[in-house]
Design an enzyme around this catalytic site. Sequence first.
Site, PDB file in Angstrom:
ATOM      1  N   ASP A 175       0.788  -1.232   0.000  1.00  0.00           N
ATOM      2  CA  ASP A 175       0.000   0.000   0.000  1.00  0.00           C
ATOM      3  C   ASP A 175       0.819   1.280   0.000  1.00  0.00           C
ATOM      4  OD1 ASP A 175       1.118  -0.001   2.501  1.00  0.00           O
ATOM      5  OD2 ASP A 175      -0.709  -0.600   3.545  1.00  0.00           O
ATOM      6  N   GLU A 220       0.255  -9.136  -1.005  1.00  0.00           N
ATOM      7  CA  GLU A 220      -0.446  -8.559   0.159  1.00  0.00           C
ATOM      8  C   GLU A 220      -1.662  -7.750  -0.310  1.00  0.00           C
ATOM      9  OE1 GLU A 220       1.629  -7.382   4.030  1.00  0.00           O
ATOM     10  OE2 GLU A 220       0.755  -5.488   3.429  1.00  0.00           O
ATOM     11  N   HIS A 270      12.178   5.754  13.601  1.00  0.00           N
ATOM     12  CA  HIS A 270      12.110   5.927  12.147  1.00  0.00           C
ATOM     13  C   HIS A 270      12.921   7.165  11.761  1.00  0.00           C
ATOM     14  CE1 HIS A 270      10.259   6.819   8.237  1.00  0.00           C
ATOM     15  NE2 HIS A 270       9.643   5.651   8.267  1.00  0.00           N
ATOM     16  N   HIS A 279       5.322   5.423  13.408  1.00  0.00           N
ATOM     17  CA  HIS A 279       5.783   6.176  12.241  1.00  0.00           C
ATOM     18  C   HIS A 279       4.675   6.688  11.325  1.00  0.00           C
ATOM     19  CE1 HIS A 279       4.857   3.417   8.919  1.00  0.00           C
ATOM     20  NE2 HIS A 279       4.999   2.474   9.818  1.00  0.00           N
ATOM     21  N   GLU A 295      -2.390   5.044   2.663  1.00  0.00           N
ATOM     22  CA  GLU A 295      -2.257   3.626   2.294  1.00  0.00           C
ATOM     23  C   GLU A 295      -3.568   2.984   1.871  1.00  0.00           C
ATOM     24  OE1 GLU A 295      -0.863   5.021   4.954  1.00  0.00           O
ATOM     25  OE2 GLU A 295       1.292   4.760   4.655  1.00  0.00           O
ATOM     26  N   ARG A 307       2.041   8.411   8.957  1.00  0.00           N
ATOM     27  CA  ARG A 307       1.835   9.792   8.524  1.00  0.00           C
ATOM     28  C   ARG A 307       0.621  10.422   9.221  1.00  0.00           C
ATOM     29  NH1 ARG A 307       4.043  12.384   3.610  1.00  0.00           N
ATOM     30  NH2 ARG A 307       5.452  10.678   3.155  1.00  0.00           N
TER      31      ARG A 307
HETATM   32  C1  UD1 Z   1       6.400   5.015   3.981  1.00  0.00           C
HETATM   33  C2  UD1 Z   1       5.053   4.562   3.410  1.00  0.00           C
HETATM   34  C3  UD1 Z   1       4.241   3.856   4.487  1.00  0.00           C
HETATM   35  C4  UD1 Z   1       5.040   2.766   5.169  1.00  0.00           C
HETATM   36  C5  UD1 Z   1       6.366   3.330   5.652  1.00  0.00           C
HETATM   37  C6  UD1 Z   1       7.222   2.223   6.214  1.00  0.00           C
HETATM   38  C7  UD1 Z   1       3.950   5.956   1.704  1.00  0.00           C
HETATM   39  C8  UD1 Z   1       3.160   7.177   1.432  1.00  0.00           C
HETATM   40  N1  UD1 Z   1       4.295   5.725   2.978  1.00  0.00           N
HETATM   41  O1  UD1 Z   1       6.109   6.003   4.960  1.00  0.00           O
HETATM   42  O2  UD1 Z   1       3.089   3.283   3.892  1.00  0.00           O
HETATM   43  O3  UD1 Z   1       4.309   2.298   6.271  1.00  0.00           O
HETATM   44  O4  UD1 Z   1       7.067   3.915   4.552  1.00  0.00           O
HETATM   45  O5  UD1 Z   1       8.262   2.699   6.995  1.00  0.00           O
HETATM   46  O6  UD1 Z   1       4.285   5.234   0.785  1.00  0.00           O
HETATM   47  N2  UD1 Z   1      13.748   8.734   5.702  1.00  0.00           N
HETATM   48  C9  UD1 Z   1      15.136   8.698   5.681  1.00  0.00           C
HETATM   49  N3  UD1 Z   1      15.751   7.510   5.360  1.00  0.00           N
HETATM   50  C10 UD1 Z   1      15.058   6.374   5.099  1.00  0.00           C
HETATM   51  C11 UD1 Z   1      13.661   6.420   5.144  1.00  0.00           C
HETATM   52  C12 UD1 Z   1      13.018   7.613   5.420  1.00  0.00           C
HETATM   53  O7  UD1 Z   1      15.799   9.689   5.925  1.00  0.00           O
HETATM   54  O8  UD1 Z   1      15.690   5.336   4.839  1.00  0.00           O
HETATM   55  C13 UD1 Z   1      13.079  10.024   6.002  1.00  0.00           C
HETATM   56  C14 UD1 Z   1      13.154  11.025   4.831  1.00  0.00           C
HETATM   57  O9  UD1 Z   1      13.302  12.321   5.336  1.00  0.00           O
HETATM   58  C15 UD1 Z   1      11.783  10.853   4.172  1.00  0.00           C
HETATM   59  C16 UD1 Z   1      10.911  10.616   5.396  1.00  0.00           C
HETATM   60  O10 UD1 Z   1      11.699   9.802   6.260  1.00  0.00           O
HETATM   61  O11 UD1 Z   1      11.412  11.991   3.406  1.00  0.00           O
HETATM   62  C17 UD1 Z   1       9.577   9.979   5.148  1.00  0.00           C
HETATM   63  O12 UD1 Z   1       9.690   8.830   4.290  1.00  0.00           O
HETATM   64  P1  UD1 Z   1       8.394   8.399   3.397  1.00  0.00           P
HETATM   65  O13 UD1 Z   1       8.723   7.175   2.617  1.00  0.00           O
HETATM   66  O14 UD1 Z   1       7.872   9.567   2.653  1.00  0.00           O
HETATM   67  O15 UD1 Z   1       7.288   8.088   4.471  1.00  0.00           O
HETATM   68  P2  UD1 Z   1       7.194   6.978   5.581  1.00  0.00           P
HETATM   69  O16 UD1 Z   1       6.485   7.603   6.730  1.00  0.00           O
HETATM   70  O17 UD1 Z   1       8.486   6.323   5.769  1.00  0.00           O
HETATM   71  N1  UDP Z   2      11.602  -3.112  11.194  1.00  0.00           N
HETATM   72  C1  UDP Z   2      12.989  -3.158  11.097  1.00  0.00           C
HETATM   73  N2  UDP Z   2      13.749  -2.347  11.907  1.00  0.00           N
HETATM   74  C2  UDP Z   2      13.184  -1.498  12.786  1.00  0.00           C
HETATM   75  C3  UDP Z   2      11.772  -1.426  12.868  1.00  0.00           C
HETATM   76  C4  UDP Z   2      10.998  -2.255  12.042  1.00  0.00           C
HETATM   77  O1  UDP Z   2      13.538  -3.938  10.315  1.00  0.00           O
HETATM   78  O2  UDP Z   2      13.922  -0.789  13.490  1.00  0.00           O
HETATM   79  C5  UDP Z   2      10.800  -3.965  10.296  1.00  0.00           C
HETATM   80  C6  UDP Z   2       9.747  -4.838  10.952  1.00  0.00           C
HETATM   81  O3  UDP Z   2      10.265  -6.099  11.269  1.00  0.00           O
HETATM   82  C7  UDP Z   2       8.650  -4.928   9.890  1.00  0.00           C
HETATM   83  C8  UDP Z   2       8.828  -3.682   9.084  1.00  0.00           C
HETATM   84  O4  UDP Z   2      10.082  -3.115   9.435  1.00  0.00           O
HETATM   85  O5  UDP Z   2       8.881  -6.024   9.002  1.00  0.00           O
HETATM   86  C9  UDP Z   2       7.721  -2.733   9.375  1.00  0.00           C
HETATM   87  O6  UDP Z   2       8.013  -1.518   8.769  1.00  0.00           O
HETATM   88  P1  UDP Z   2       7.269  -0.202   9.149  1.00  0.00           P
HETATM   89  O7  UDP Z   2       6.708  -0.303  10.526  1.00  0.00           O
HETATM   90  O8  UDP Z   2       8.227   0.894   8.860  1.00  0.00           O
HETATM   91  O9  UDP Z   2       6.118  -0.125   8.047  1.00  0.00           O
HETATM   92  P2  UDP Z   2       4.644  -0.734   7.915  1.00  0.00           P
HETATM   93  O10 UDP Z   2       4.700  -2.201   8.098  1.00  0.00           O
HETATM   94  O11 UDP Z   2       3.791  -0.030   8.924  1.00  0.00           O
HETATM   95  O12 UDP Z   2       4.234  -0.341   6.530  1.00  0.00           O
END
Ligand code: UD1
Ligand code: UDP
Length: 376
Positions: free
Chosen positions: A98, A120, A247, A214, A134, A216
């Site tokens: 998603d 999924e 995160h 984490h 999502e 949004r």
């Molecule tokens: C995204 C997904 C969400 C998922 C989550 C898992 C969308 C809209 N959201 O949300 O569905 O649950 O990932 O974690 O697709 N950042 C870093 N390094 C990283 C990752 C993130 O610096 O490796 C920071 C960046 O500033 C980035 C921000 O986190 O802009 C947000 O990342 P983003 O992918 O937009 O949203 P998530 O909340 O991570």
């Molecule tokens: N996870 C990880 N390291 C962490 C926290 C979570 O590897 O420090 C893994 C966790 O095992 C799970 C996945 O990340 O498989 C979940 O990701 P997240 O919560 O970011 O996203 P969501 O599942 O809500 O989309």
Amino acid sequence: MSKKKILIVFGTRPEAIKMCPVINELKRRKEFATIVAVTGQHREMLDQVLNAFSVIPDFDLAIMKESQSLFDITINVIEGIKDVIIKVVPDVVLVHGDTSTAFATALAAYYLQIPVGHVEAGLRTNNIYSPFPEEFNREAVSLITEFHFAPTKATKANLIKEGKLPKKVYVTGNTVIDALKTTVIDDYSHPDLEWAIKADEPDSNSRFVLFTAHRRENLGEPMKNMFRAVKRVLNEHRQVKLVYPVHLNPVIQEIAMREFGDCPNIRLIKPLDVLDFHNFMSRAYLILTDSGGVQEEAASLGKPVLVMRDTTERPEGIETGVLKLVGTEEKDIYREFGRLLTDPSIYKGMSSAENPYGDGQASVRIADILRDSLTK
Ligand code: UD1
Ligand code: UDP
């Protein structure tokens, strides 16, 4: 006969964890050419998973920017992945779940008239603002999908109710359970885990709490509510230790430091790599989270989870009892967390529930279905 080309596209940590077992299974099959494209919606958190599963992408769009908006992700993915699809000309494009990577990729494949397989598939809250964005993303991907890989019977039923053809919907189990089978080990140690477990004496290793947040839609007040509730409970139970791998979103980093920074029994750490995180989970007493994937993994490990969200698309775990939806109000999280720490009967009920999310064979089923459908 020429090999069928399967293009697998993902961009975030959870998609990577759930797609790497599928990639490794497809790569074992001689009938497929498996091509991996990552959008780089996440960077460090994605790379951690690729390293853990030894997956080297063939394409990397590297789109991540600090504090990126949904517009940034959608526009950059759709433009970048269009070129990859045109170059590869796959027989099918596989996306996961998603995220905005999944949505934009499925849309690009549709515009280019390439069939989509959705891993999924069928999770629903039926509220397009929760989780945001999502719920919209997965409903939109379902409109385009040719192969719906639903993790459970209930998710298949959601798709059938929406009018999807039963012959295109397959119940496979969730691939996260496949991943979990390869990561949890007996002989494991980590300095932050030792801190959390040692400090529990004389109750030994039974009272370590793992925390993640984490989403949004929870940024701002809901997240502050969560953190305040947790801090109140931790202040009252000084022997309980909590570890929070924060995160990398800068907004979350800032709230976490401000709310949790001065609490002696809370440790804020960098995101753990997946092997570490799964082993932390398997040793936790209980888990508080707003994550999707963590709900499934914890259920499989028999760990009680308080889900800090107003809705969940994973009702199976609520029904079996291992998950409890506690919302995002401070008073509710405070009450339920306190209860779970102090009432052994509630704890026992939650920790002995069954795992409804799969048997670790989902990737094999997905590969078999693709073989039977594409190579006939
Ligand atoms: C995204 C997904 C969400 C998922 C989550 C898992 C969308 C809209 N959201 O949300 O569905 O649950 O990932 O974690 O697709 N950042 C870093 N390094 C990283 C990752 C993130 O610096 O490796 C920071 C960046 O500033 C980035 C921000 O986190 O802009 C947000 O990342 P983003 O992918 O937009 O949203 P998530 O909340 O991570
Ligand atoms: N996870 C990880 N390291 C962490 C926290 C979570 O590897 O420090 C893994 C966790 O095992 C799970 C996945 O990340 O498989 C979940 O990701 P997240 O919560 O970011 O996203 P969501 O599942 O809500 O989309």
